[in-house]
Write a protein that holds these residues in place. Structure first.
Motif, PDB file in Angstrom:
ATOM      1  N   MET A   1       0.854  -1.195   0.000  1.00 47.73           N
ATOM      2  CA  MET A   1       0.000   0.000   0.000  1.00 47.73           C
ATOM      3  C   MET A   1       0.884   1.237   0.000  1.00 47.73           C
ATOM      4  O   MET A   1       1.854   1.309   0.730  1.00 47.73           O
ATOM      5  N   VAL A   2       0.558   2.241  -0.807  1.00 53.61           N
ATOM      6  CA  VAL A   2       1.399   3.426  -0.908  1.00 53.61           C
ATOM      7  C   VAL A   2       1.274   4.281   0.331  1.00 53.61           C
ATOM      8  O   VAL A   2       0.276   4.254   1.032  1.00 53.61           O
ATOM      9  N   VAL A  98      -3.881   7.441  -6.333  1.00 52.40           N
ATOM     10  CA  VAL A  98      -4.199   6.089  -5.895  1.00 52.40           C
ATOM     11  C   VAL A  98      -3.668   5.937  -4.479  1.00 52.40           C
ATOM     12  O   VAL A  98      -2.481   6.153  -4.238  1.00 52.40           O
ATOM     13  N   SER A  99      -4.534   5.597  -3.508  1.00 51.87           N
ATOM     14  CA  SER A  99      -4.070   5.651  -2.131  1.00 51.87           C
ATOM     15  C   SER A  99      -4.311   4.414  -1.309  1.00 51.87           C
ATOM     16  O   SER A  99      -3.730   4.286  -0.252  1.00 51.87           O
ATOM     17  N   TYR A 417     -14.531  -1.344  -0.051  1.00 56.52           N
ATOM     18  CA  TYR A 417     -13.655  -2.242  -0.805  1.00 56.52           C
ATOM     19  C   TYR A 417     -14.398  -2.752  -2.025  1.00 56.52           C
ATOM     20  O   TYR A 417     -15.489  -3.309  -1.920  1.00 56.52           O
ATOM     21  N   SER A 418     -13.793  -2.560  -3.200  1.00 59.07           N
ATOM     22  CA  SER A 418     -14.467  -3.010  -4.415  1.00 59.07           C
ATOM     23  C   SER A 418     -13.449  -3.217  -5.531  1.00 59.07           C
ATOM     24  O   SER A 418     -12.242  -3.043  -5.349  1.00 59.07           O
ATOM     25  N   SER A 419     -13.950  -3.581  -6.691  1.00 61.20           N
ATOM     26  CA  SER A 419     -13.124  -3.935  -7.838  1.00 61.20           C
ATOM     27  C   SER A 419     -12.527  -2.703  -8.508  1.00 61.20           C
ATOM     28  O   SER A 419     -13.150  -1.638  -8.555  1.00 61.20           O
ATOM     29  N   VAL A 424      -4.643  -0.741 -14.190  1.00 62.65           N
ATOM     30  CA  VAL A 424      -4.479   0.635 -13.727  1.00 62.65           C
ATOM     31  C   VAL A 424      -3.884   0.667 -12.323  1.00 62.65           C
ATOM     32  O   VAL A 424      -2.983   1.455 -12.033  1.00 62.65           O
ATOM     33  N   TYR A 425      -4.371  -0.203 -11.446  1.00 61.47           N
ATOM     34  CA  TYR A 425      -3.991  -0.149 -10.034  1.00 61.47           C
ATOM     35  C   TYR A 425      -2.907  -1.139  -9.658  1.00 61.47           C
ATOM     36  O   TYR A 425      -2.346  -1.046  -8.572  1.00 61.47           O
ATOM     37  N   GLY A 426      -2.638  -2.106 -10.530  1.00 59.90           N
ATOM     38  CA  GLY A 426      -1.679  -3.134 -10.171  1.00 59.90           C
ATOM     39  C   GLY A 426      -2.256  -4.216  -9.299  1.00 59.90           C
ATOM     40  O   GLY A 426      -1.597  -5.208  -9.002  1.00 59.90           O
ATOM     41  N   GLU A 427      -3.483  -4.046  -8.871  1.00 59.63           N
ATOM     42  CA  GLU A 427      -4.204  -4.992  -8.027  1.00 59.63           C
ATOM     43  C   GLU A 427      -5.662  -5.001  -8.455  1.00 59.63           C
ATOM     44  O   GLU A 427      -6.140  -4.046  -9.070  1.00 59.63           O
TER      45      GLU A 427
END
Length: 494
Positions: A1-2, A98-99, A417-419, A424-427
């Motif tokens: 997590m960043v 993105v956090s 929490y969702s898709s 884009v997000y790497g996850e």
């Protein structure tokens, strides 16, 4: 997590509602686009005789999108049958960083994302008693249109439900990320779609996340696209839409018989002097037309922590008659710190993520306010780029961090929490918060109601959701409207 500054964390939370800011008018090749309000059919021919191009007829011809000369609004209003002519507005979104992306195997709030089910992370579905509601309805046979940044059609939690043939891109500009492509290159729309109708089976991890209506059909009505401004930096594309494209997408949702249209977007609060403008009238006509044709229009209430009742302020499209306006609650059913509110401006509330204060929202399991540690400033961006997650507050006692008392769901688990698109997000999943996350909870619930009562008109569907809500019988509460939605109670009462 960043790891990011506190300001960045707050920006990421509050901006999740895609608040729209005017960025000029819609024009190309020396011509300008106008939103024209007219009595109904018949005005198109008159306008075309005046030498302008009518590019779209919405709401049975009572709203027209017209391409004509620049600065011609006054001339258009002199044409017989035209009530108002307003330059279409280009709307820009200031994207948050993105956090809170979370990948398989990471520990979050004591839960592993590699467990057989991700439901333990979905407090939003727990408080609304969603699984119990699924014993009676799953949204089968219903269609939910998501007016957003698009949907990732390949996400394992969504692929089974996405109707690729019916999905569309609505873009007046020159998008750089799609050629007539309604798919997501940002993440917001995929997150919203997962809240509404993720399948819960065959997901990216274990059995995937559970949507409110896991067997509903999803239609991507993409109204946001990335574009390089003509006078901007070529390396910095911005996320754009226009008023006309949002109106077209609402009209399209009604034309395909969608049971609900989800609009997790909206303007900042507008002063009352803008009330008489043609744009608000156009929204009213298009939304009322959709409702008359059976489509329930659901809109996020906005993330400005504003009292929309005070001073005559309003926001669009949620303040439009006919739309269900949704405020955001946290795991404790309280209005969250960023959500708009106001008597007669909120119809119902739903889980959107966060708590009633910023500090409580950002309080981690370690008892440290996320991003508050001294020295988490200019270097954080470099840590992000290098993939260095830092200590995430574990050494808070030695790092001059702000201490706090965490809630039952510490940051980031108190978000929703969702898709998201892995490209884009790497996850495949991430935590977002905003009234954007609250609206699709209601949209999915529309799917459950419509499965059981397919002939119920939008007013009856809204009434069923309001009567099934918890906490505030009736419709008078300025923060939660009729109350926080309860999926089980709603379907059991039908």
């Amino acid at each position: 997590m960043v790891r990011q500054t506190r300001r960045q964390f707050v920006t990421g939370i509050a901006a999740a509602g895609l608040t729209l800011c005017a960025a000029g008018t819609v024009s190309a090749s020396g011509r300008q686009r106008y939103v024209v309000v007219a009595p109904g059919q018949g005005t198109t021919r008159t306008l075309e005789q005046e030498g302008v191009d009518v590019t779209a007829e919405l709401a049975d011809g009572s709203v027209l999108l017209v391409d004509g000369p620049t600065d011609a609004a006054a001339d258009l209003e002199r044409v017989g049958g035209v009530r108002t002519a307003t330059p279409d507005v280009r709307l820009e979104v200031d994207l948050p960083p993105v956090s809170a992306g979370v990948g398989p195997g990471e520990t979050v709030g004591g839960a592993q994302t590699s467990e057989p089910t991700l439901y333990d992370l979905q407090w939003d579905k727990q408080v609304t008693d969603t699984l119990a509601a699924h014993e009676l309805a799953t949204g089968a046979g219903t269609t939910l249109a998501i007016l957003d940044t698009g949907i990732d059609p390949d996400h394992p939690d969504l692929a089974r439900n996405v109707d690729e043939d019916a999905s569309r891109l609505f873009a007046a500009g020159d998008p750089i990320d799609a050629d007539d492509n309604p798919w997501d290159t940002d993440g917001h729309g995929t997150h919203v779609a997962g809240i509404a109708a993720a399948t819960g089976e065959g997901g990216a991890v274990g059995t995937g996340i559970v949507g409110m209506a896991p067997e509903a059909t999803l239609v991507s009505a993409k109204v946001f696209w990335f574009e390089v401004p003509a006078d901007g930096d070529e390396d910095e594309p911005v996320l754009m839409t226009t008023t006309g494209d949002i109106l077209r997408a609402v009209d399209y949702a009604a034309s395909i018989g969608a049971d609900a249209a989800n609009l997790s977007l909206g303007t900042a609060p507008l002063p009352p002097q803008t009330n008489a403008g043609g744009i608000r009238t156009a929204y009213q006509r298009v939304i009322r037309h959709a409702v008359r044709h059976g489509t329930v229009v659901v809109a996020s209430a906005g993330n400005d922590a504003a009292n929309l009742q005070q001073g005559g302020y309003f926001s669009l499209p949620n303040s439009t008659a006919g739309a269900i306006s949704v405020s955001a609650t946290g795991p404790n059913d309280e209005l969250v710190f960023y959500s708009n509110y106001g008597t007669n401006e909120v119809d119902v509330a739903a889980p959107g993520g966060g708590y009633e204060t910023e500090a409580k929202t950002l309080c981690t399991e370690a008892g440290i306010v996320a991003g508050s540690c001294e020295g988490e400033g200019d270097g954080d961006e470099e840590e992000e780029e290098n993939g260095d997650d830092g200590d995430d507050g574990d050494d808070g006692a030695d790092a001059n961090c702000t201490e706090c008392e965490p809630g039952e769901w510490p940051y980031p688990t108190n978000l929703v929490y969702s898709s998201v698109p892995p490209e884009v997000y790497g996850e495949p999943y991430a935590y977002f918060a905003g009234t954007s996350m609250a609206a699709p909870q209601v949209t999915g619930l529309v799917g459950l109601v419509r499965e059981l009562r397919p002939d119920a008109n939008p007013n009856r569907v809204e009434g069923a959701i309001e009567h099934g809500a918890e906490g505030h019988p009736g419709r008078g509460d300025p923060e939660l409207g009729a109350g926080r939605i309860d999926a089980r109670e709603t379907v059991e009462r039908l």
